[in-house]
Every structure is written in structure tokens, then in C-alpha cells.
Motif scaffolding. Structure first.
Motif, PDB file in Angstrom:
ATOM      1  N   SER A  42      30.231  63.116 113.644  1.00 57.03           N
ATOM      2  CA  SER A  42      28.924  62.920 113.025  1.00 57.03           C
ATOM      3  C   SER A  42      27.973  64.058 113.380  1.00 57.03           C
ATOM      4  CB  SER A  42      28.332  61.586 113.475  1.00 57.03           C
ATOM      5  OG  SER A  42      27.074  61.357 112.888  1.00 57.03           O
ATOM      6  N   LYS A  45      28.842  67.136 111.393  1.00 53.05           N
ATOM      7  CA  LYS A  45      28.389  67.016 109.998  1.00 53.05           C
ATOM      8  C   LYS A  45      26.890  67.253 109.876  1.00 53.05           C
ATOM      9  CE  LYS A  45      27.713  62.883 108.187  1.00 53.05           C
ATOM     10  NZ  LYS A  45      26.347  62.832 107.609  1.00 53.05           N
ATOM     11  N   GLU A  50      26.074  69.727 106.835  1.00 53.89           N
ATOM     12  CA  GLU A  50      27.262  69.294 106.086  1.00 53.89           C
ATOM     13  C   GLU A  50      28.086  70.472 105.556  1.00 53.89           C
ATOM     14  OE1 GLU A  50      27.035  66.005 103.454  1.00 53.89           O
ATOM     15  OE2 GLU A  50      25.387  65.048 104.517  1.00 53.89           O
ATOM     16  N   THR A  51      27.994  71.611 106.226  1.00 55.93           N
ATOM     17  CA  THR A  51      28.859  72.733 105.861  1.00 55.93           C
ATOM     18  C   THR A  51      30.171  72.699 106.649  1.00 55.93           C
ATOM     19  OG1 THR A  51      27.838  74.178 107.529  1.00 55.93           O
ATOM     20  CG2 THR A  51      26.868  74.192 105.310  1.00 55.93           C
ATOM     21  N   LYS A  52      30.200  71.930 107.732  1.00 52.10           N
ATOM     22  CA  LYS A  52      31.410  71.833 108.553  1.00 52.10           C
ATOM     23  C   LYS A  52      31.866  70.385 108.699  1.00 52.10           C
ATOM     24  CE  LYS A  52      30.209  75.979 111.172  1.00 52.10           C
ATOM     25  NZ  LYS A  52      29.882  76.544 112.514  1.00 52.10           N
ATOM     26  N   GLY A  53      31.551  69.589 107.697  1.00 51.76           N
ATOM     27  CA  GLY A  53      31.953  68.196 107.714  1.00 51.76           C
ATOM     28  C   GLY A  53      31.185  67.419 106.671  1.00 51.76           C
ATOM     29  N   ASP A  54      31.741  66.300 106.261  1.00 48.97           N
ATOM     30  CA  ASP A  54      31.073  65.431 105.302  1.00 48.97           C
ATOM     31  C   ASP A  54      31.379  63.981 105.665  1.00 48.97           C
ATOM     32  OD1 ASP A  54      33.703  65.005 104.453  1.00 48.97           O
ATOM     33  OD2 ASP A  54      33.534  66.438 102.804  1.00 48.97           O
ATOM     34  N   LEU A  55      31.019  63.037 104.796  1.00 45.99           N
ATOM     35  CA  LEU A  55      31.248  61.635 105.110  1.00 45.99           C
ATOM     36  C   LEU A  55      32.729  61.332 105.333  1.00 45.99           C
ATOM     37  CD1 LEU A  55      28.793  59.668 102.779  1.00 45.99           C
ATOM     38  CD2 LEU A  55      28.797  59.739 105.277  1.00 45.99           C
ATOM     39  N   THR A  57      35.139  63.310 106.408  1.00 49.91           N
ATOM     40  CA  THR A  57      35.650  63.815 107.687  1.00 49.91           C
ATOM     41  C   THR A  57      35.194  62.935 108.841  1.00 49.91           C
ATOM     42  OG1 THR A  57      33.775  65.334 108.043  1.00 49.91           O
ATOM     43  CG2 THR A  57      35.692  66.185 106.827  1.00 49.91           C
ATOM     44  N   THR A  58      33.987  62.354 108.739  1.00 50.83           N
ATOM     45  CA  THR A  58      33.541  61.465 109.814  1.00 50.83           C
ATOM     46  C   THR A  58      34.343  60.166 109.807  1.00 50.83           C
ATOM     47  OG1 THR A  58      31.781  60.498 108.447  1.00 50.83           O
ATOM     48  CG2 THR A  58      31.209  62.412 109.780  1.00 50.83           C
TER      49      THR A  58
END
Length: 236
Positions: A42, A45, A50-55, A57-58
Motif C-alpha cells: 500500500s 502504491k 501509483e506509478t509503482k503499484g495499483d489496487l 498489486t496491493t
């Protein structure tokens, strides 16, 4: 040979023989790993915009964290990592009631310590992203890294029902997977199957409240944010 002898003696001295202490330590460690991975995903992200993760990926990280936690503590404490699951085990008489408050405290403590570790890990990123202000709401809020907050449109009743249903689905699924009289899964493969269950619930029942599904996962980190500078608003 000398090194091996020293390690053997050290293992003998450090061995914990009390079963309850062993179970508590296993529960603490498995919960710590579960929450540090979940919160770190989290934090990655949020603080990266949110360039290195999004919903997704969490949700994926949280599901895989459950798998790792079960592999760590499953053979010792059962790796409940969740007071709701411990309660369910008590209700079906697979876990003694007197252990429930002990496990709940240990699980919450593990989550609290995990939140502190994530705060240290992402300290610079959190302060950079938040422009030096720790807030619970607004465009640069960072409290949601640690605890879950309902959407603005969700009422208390709907939020409560959301968590009862989501947690119930998880517990029902886990108990079905564990039931030896059921179709079953190959021995040792239970953790990844449970992880897939968690992922499916996260991908389908997270819109209202963020899908904590675990009182310890939410309360421990929320308490940490309270004492770490976010203040009493974390409970509002």
C-alpha cells in the motif's frame, strides 16, 4: 566443527519448550510478515503516485502475504493471524476459548510492530509524498497506507455488513479447504489455495471499506498512526 558445536549449544539454550510461548511467537511472527508485506504494498502504491503499484498489486501482495504467513506459523500456532478466524475456530471447538484473548493481543501487537517497520521503511517517501503533513483525508493523505477507511457514501450499517460478509466468506472458504472430509487439496498446498481465496475476495469486496477482513490488521496499524503523528482523527 567448533562453529557447529557452538550453534548446537546455542540452539539448545534458546529452544523454547513452553508450547503456549511457542505458539504466541509463531503467531507474532506470521502476523508481522503478513502485515508488513500488506502495508508495504500500500505504501509503495500511494507514495509513488501509483506509478509503482495499483489496487491489484496491493490485493496480490496481501494475498501472497497470507500464504507466507501460513507457511511460517501454520505448523506451530495454526497461523490464525486474525482474531475473527481464532473466534471461528473457537465456535467450531477446534481452538480453546481461553487462548482467544491471548492470540488476539499477540496478533494486534504483531500488526502494530509491522506498521512501525513500514513507517521506517517508507519514512522518506511518506514525508515527501505528504508534503510534511500527516493527514487522514485530502489529496495527500497517508493514513490509508496503514488502516482501512470506508468510502464516503458507506454508512456504518453497510460498512459493518460489508465486513461481516467478506470475513464470513473468507472463514467459510478456509474451513472448507481445511476440512479433510471435503474434496481437499494436496498436502502442503493449502497456503497458496487460501491466498487465491483472499485475492478473489479482495478483487470483489473491497470497494466499500478497503477489505481489511481482520480486526488485528486494522486496529494495530491504526493505533500506530494515532501515536506516530496522525492523531485522533484516525478513529473518526
Amino acid at each position: 566443527v567448533g562453529t557447529m558445536s557452538f550453534l548446537t549449544r546455542a540452539r539448545g539454550l534458546l529452544r523454547i519448550r513452553n508450547q503456549l510461548v511457542r505458539e504466541c511467537l509463531a503467531e507474532l511472527l506470521s502476523t508481522f510478515v503478513l502485515i508488513i508485506i500488506t502495508l508495504s504494498s500500500s505504501a509503495q502504491k500511494v507514495t509513488s503516485f501509483e506509478t509503482k503499484g495499483d489496487l491489484f498489486t496491493t490485493y496480490l501482495a496481501g494475498a501472497l502475504a497470507v500464504m507466507v504467513g501460513i507457511y511460517i506459523g501454520g505448523g506451530i500456532s495454526g497461523a490464525h493471524m486474525n482474531p475473527a478466524f481464532s473466534l471461528a475456530m473457537c465456535l467450531v471447538e477446534q481452538f480453546p476459548w481461553w487462548k482467544l484473548p491471548i492470540f488476539a493481543v499477540v496478533q494486534t501487537l504483531g500488526s502494530f510492530i509491522s506498521a512501525g517497520a513500514v513507517y521506517l521503511l517508507y519514512y522518506d517517501a511518506i514525508w515527501y509524498y505528504s508534503n510534511g503533513t500527516l493527514t487522514v483525508s485530502g489529496p495527500r493523505e497517508t493514513a490509508s497506507i496503514f488502516a482501512t477507511y470506508p468510502a464516503d457514501y458507506v454508512s456504518i450499517g453497510n460498512g459493518f455488513l460489508d465486513q461481516v460478509i467478506g470475513t464470513g466468506v473468507v472463514i467459510l472458504g478456509v474451513m472448507g479447504i481445511m476440512d479433510t472430509r471435503n474434496k481437499g487439496v494436496p498436502k502442503g498446498m493449502e497456503p497458496p489455495i487460501v491466498a487465491l481465496l483472499i485475492l478473489s475476495v479482495g478483487c470483489s469486496m473491497a470497494a466499500n471499506c478497503g477489505c481489511p477482513l481482520n480486526p488485528a490488521r486494522d486496529i494495530g496499524p491504526r493505533l500506530f498512526t494515532y501515536v506516530a503523528g496522525w492523531g485522533p482523527e484516525v478513529f473518526r
